[in-house]
Design a protein around this motif. Structure first.
Motif, PDB file in Angstrom:
ATOM      1  N   LEU A  93      -2.601  -6.364   8.619  1.00  0.00           N
ATOM      2  CA  LEU A  93      -3.834  -7.088   8.321  1.00  0.00           C
ATOM      3  C   LEU A  93      -3.435  -8.398   7.649  1.00  0.00           C
ATOM      4  O   LEU A  93      -3.800  -8.684   6.523  1.00  0.00           O
ATOM      5  N   SER A  94      -2.646  -9.190   8.352  1.00  0.00           N
ATOM      6  CA  SER A  94      -1.907 -10.316   7.797  1.00  0.00           C
ATOM      7  C   SER A  94      -2.515 -11.668   8.141  1.00  0.00           C
ATOM      8  O   SER A  94      -3.414 -11.772   8.966  1.00  0.00           O
ATOM      9  N   TYR A 108       4.211 -20.101   7.581  1.00  0.00           N
ATOM     10  CA  TYR A 108       4.287 -18.980   6.639  1.00  0.00           C
ATOM     11  C   TYR A 108       3.489 -17.800   7.168  1.00  0.00           C
ATOM     12  O   TYR A 108       2.304 -17.934   7.491  1.00  0.00           O
ATOM     13  N   PHE A 109       4.116 -16.655   7.233  1.00  0.00           N
ATOM     14  CA  PHE A 109       3.467 -15.392   7.574  1.00  0.00           C
ATOM     15  C   PHE A 109       3.334 -14.617   6.277  1.00  0.00           C
ATOM     16  O   PHE A 109       4.325 -14.356   5.596  1.00  0.00           O
ATOM     17  N   LEU A 110       2.122 -14.268   5.905  1.00  0.00           N
ATOM     18  CA  LEU A 110       1.864 -13.512   4.681  1.00  0.00           C
ATOM     19  C   LEU A 110       1.340 -12.149   5.103  1.00  0.00           C
ATOM     20  O   LEU A 110       0.187 -12.016   5.507  1.00  0.00           O
ATOM     21  N   GLY A 111       2.230 -11.170   5.073  1.00  0.00           N
ATOM     22  CA  GLY A 111       1.962  -9.874   5.653  1.00  0.00           C
ATOM     23  C   GLY A 111       1.445  -8.829   4.693  1.00  0.00           C
ATOM     24  O   GLY A 111       2.108  -8.500   3.713  1.00  0.00           O
ATOM     25  N   PHE A 112       0.268  -8.299   4.984  1.00  0.00           N
ATOM     26  CA  PHE A 112      -0.273  -7.132   4.288  1.00  0.00           C
ATOM     27  C   PHE A 112      -0.358  -5.998   5.304  1.00  0.00           C
ATOM     28  O   PHE A 112      -0.855  -6.189   6.409  1.00  0.00           O
ATOM     29  N   ALA A 113       0.139  -4.829   4.953  1.00  0.00           N
ATOM     30  CA  ALA A 113       0.176  -3.658   5.834  1.00  0.00           C
ATOM     31  C   ALA A 113       1.065  -3.926   7.049  1.00  0.00           C
ATOM     32  O   ALA A 113       0.829  -3.410   8.133  1.00  0.00           O
ATOM     33  N   SER A 114       2.094  -4.718   6.861  1.00  0.00           N
ATOM     34  CA  SER A 114       3.016  -5.051   7.954  1.00  0.00           C
ATOM     35  C   SER A 114       3.940  -3.882   8.272  1.00  0.00           C
ATOM     36  O   SER A 114       4.059  -2.937   7.497  1.00  0.00           O
ATOM     37  N   GLY A 116       3.844  -1.376  10.384  1.00  0.00           N
ATOM     38  CA  GLY A 116       3.241  -0.056  10.385  1.00  0.00           C
ATOM     39  C   GLY A 116       2.740   0.378   9.024  1.00  0.00           C
ATOM     40  O   GLY A 116       2.807   1.562   8.682  1.00  0.00           O
ATOM     41  N   ASN A 117       2.247  -0.548   8.220  1.00  0.00           N
ATOM     42  CA  ASN A 117       1.711  -0.293   6.884  1.00  0.00           C
ATOM     43  C   ASN A 117       2.799   0.151   5.907  1.00  0.00           C
ATOM     44  O   ASN A 117       2.542   0.881   4.968  1.00  0.00           O
ATOM     45  N   SER A 118       4.024  -0.337   6.117  1.00  0.00           N
ATOM     46  CA  SER A 118       5.130   0.059   5.238  1.00  0.00           C
ATOM     47  C   SER A 118       5.545  -1.022   4.245  1.00  0.00           C
ATOM     48  O   SER A 118       6.307  -0.740   3.325  1.00  0.00           O
ATOM     49  N   THR A 119       5.042  -2.258   4.427  1.00  0.00           N
ATOM     50  CA  THR A 119       5.508  -3.341   3.576  1.00  0.00           C
ATOM     51  C   THR A 119       4.497  -4.488   3.488  1.00  0.00           C
ATOM     52  O   THR A 119       3.654  -4.655   4.363  1.00  0.00           O
ATOM     53  N   CYS A 120       4.611  -5.249   2.424  1.00  0.00           N
ATOM     54  CA  CYS A 120       3.959  -6.550   2.301  1.00  0.00           C
ATOM     55  C   CYS A 120       5.101  -7.557   2.274  1.00  0.00           C
ATOM     56  O   CYS A 120       6.131  -7.300   1.647  1.00  0.00           O
ATOM     57  N   LYS A 121       4.949  -8.675   2.963  1.00  0.00           N
ATOM     58  CA  LYS A 121       6.073  -9.608   3.040  1.00  0.00           C
ATOM     59  C   LYS A 121       5.602 -11.029   3.257  1.00  0.00           C
ATOM     60  O   LYS A 121       4.483 -11.272   3.684  1.00  0.00           O
ATOM     61  N   ILE A 122       6.499 -11.945   2.928  1.00  0.00           N
ATOM     62  CA  ILE A 122       6.293 -13.361   3.222  1.00  0.00           C
ATOM     63  C   ILE A 122       7.471 -13.815   4.075  1.00  0.00           C
ATOM     64  O   ILE A 122       8.630 -13.605   3.708  1.00  0.00           O
ATOM     65  N   GLU A 127      11.925 -16.488   8.645  1.00  0.00           N
ATOM     66  CA  GLU A 127      12.870 -15.748   7.801  1.00  0.00           C
ATOM     67  C   GLU A 127      12.136 -15.082   6.645  1.00  0.00           C
ATOM     68  O   GLU A 127      11.340 -15.734   5.963  1.00  0.00           O
ATOM     69  N   GLU A 128      12.438 -13.811   6.405  1.00  0.00           N
ATOM     70  CA  GLU A 128      11.808 -13.109   5.295  1.00  0.00           C
ATOM     71  C   GLU A 128      12.340 -13.631   3.968  1.00  0.00           C
ATOM     72  O   GLU A 128      13.543 -13.719   3.761  1.00  0.00           O
ATOM     73  N   VAL A 129      11.416 -14.004   3.064  1.00  0.00           N
ATOM     74  CA  VAL A 129      11.818 -14.521   1.757  1.00  0.00           C
ATOM     75  C   VAL A 129      11.361 -13.627   0.610  1.00  0.00           C
ATOM     76  O   VAL A 129      11.843 -13.779  -0.516  1.00  0.00           O
ATOM     77  N   ALA A 130      10.437 -12.711   0.866  1.00  0.00           N
ATOM     78  CA  ALA A 130       9.972 -11.788  -0.171  1.00  0.00           C
ATOM     79  C   ALA A 130       9.381 -10.556   0.495  1.00  0.00           C
ATOM     80  O   ALA A 130       8.781 -10.643   1.567  1.00  0.00           O
ATOM     81  N   GLU A 131       9.560  -9.403  -0.182  1.00  0.00           N
ATOM     82  CA  GLU A 131       9.033  -8.156   0.363  1.00  0.00           C
ATOM     83  C   GLU A 131       8.823  -7.148  -0.767  1.00  0.00           C
ATOM     84  O   GLU A 131       9.616  -7.079  -1.703  1.00  0.00           O
ATOM     85  N   VAL A 132       7.744  -6.378  -0.665  1.00  0.00           N
ATOM     86  CA  VAL A 132       7.480  -5.243  -1.556  1.00  0.00           C
ATOM     87  C   VAL A 132       6.882  -4.123  -0.709  1.00  0.00           C
ATOM     88  O   VAL A 132       6.299  -4.370   0.349  1.00  0.00           O
ATOM     89  N   ALA A 133       7.047  -2.894  -1.187  1.00  0.00           N
ATOM     90  CA  ALA A 133       6.548  -1.742  -0.436  1.00  0.00           C
ATOM     91  C   ALA A 133       5.037  -1.540  -0.606  1.00  0.00           C
ATOM     92  O   ALA A 133       4.376  -1.044   0.308  1.00  0.00           O
ATOM     93  N   ASP A 134       4.481  -1.895  -1.752  1.00  0.00           N
ATOM     94  CA  ASP A 134       3.063  -1.624  -2.016  1.00  0.00           C
ATOM     95  C   ASP A 134       2.324  -2.907  -2.338  1.00  0.00           C
ATOM     96  O   ASP A 134       2.936  -3.861  -2.792  1.00  0.00           O
ATOM     97  N   PRO A 135       1.041  -2.954  -2.121  1.00  0.00           N
ATOM     98  CA  PRO A 135       0.147  -1.858  -1.800  1.00  0.00           C
ATOM     99  C   PRO A 135       0.116  -1.560  -0.302  1.00  0.00           C
ATOM    100  O   PRO A 135       0.546  -2.381   0.513  1.00  0.00           O
TER     101      PRO A 135
END
Length: 166
Positions: A93-94, A108-114, A116-122, A127-135
């Motif tokens: 839902l990015s 810039y791609f700002l990913g929520f539920a990326s 398969g709903n396993s990560t949020c990322k930028i 190129e991925e510059v930031a990532e977290v597992a939640d929410p």
């Protein structure tokens, strides 16, 4: 997946939401460039379907496959994309800020539920510059998502009023 600018609320609630104080502004006096309640029978000329099929029903814009939708006019930074989104089977839902030329590689791609709903990322320039597992996205629940690029160059993803990534 479904997108809405809060039009799933009643008209009075929608008007109140539009006039309410913005969340997570980063100190920027944001000016509205475009808003849509998706109330018509089809997408207006303000939108470009970049991939997939979109349908509008009762003020909700829906897709049933991997789909991308873009505003059909250029908007320069700073930029803020704010939307309500839900999915019965949460999956990406990015938001993306860039051009349609090279999807995810020129902006810039700002990913929520990326993923398969396993990560949020930028992603920046692909190129991925930031990532977290939640929410995680909760199946069937509306999530308030804000993706913004601030004048000082900070890139932020906020979900349900909380800063998720910067």
């Amino acid at each position: 997946d479904q997108l809405s600018t809060r039009s799933w609320m009643g008209e009075a609630q929608l008007a109140a939401a539009r006039s309410s104080k913005l969340v997570g502004t980063g100190g920027v006096p944001w000016q509205l460039v475009h808003a849509d309640d998706f109330g018509g029978p089809k997408l207006s000329a303000d939108w470009q379907s970049l991939r997939g099929k979109w349908a509008m029903r009762n003020g909700v814009l829906s897709c049933s496959e991997i789909s991308f939708l873009g505003l059909a006019k250029a908007v320069g930074p700073p930029v803020r994309i704010e939307y309500m989104a839900r999915s019965e089977v949460p999956s990406d839902l990015s938001a993306f800020v860039g051009s349609k030329a090279e999807t995810f590689r020129d902006g810039y791609f700002l990913g929520f539920a990326s993923n398969g709903n396993s990560t949020c990322k930028i992603l920046r320039l692909g190129e991925e510059v930031a990532e977290v597992a939640d929410p995680k996205a909760v199946p069937g629940r509306w999530h308030h998502v804000i993706a913004q690029i601030l004048p000082d160059g900070r890139v932020q993803l906020l979900v349900d009023g909380k800063l998720v990534l910067e």
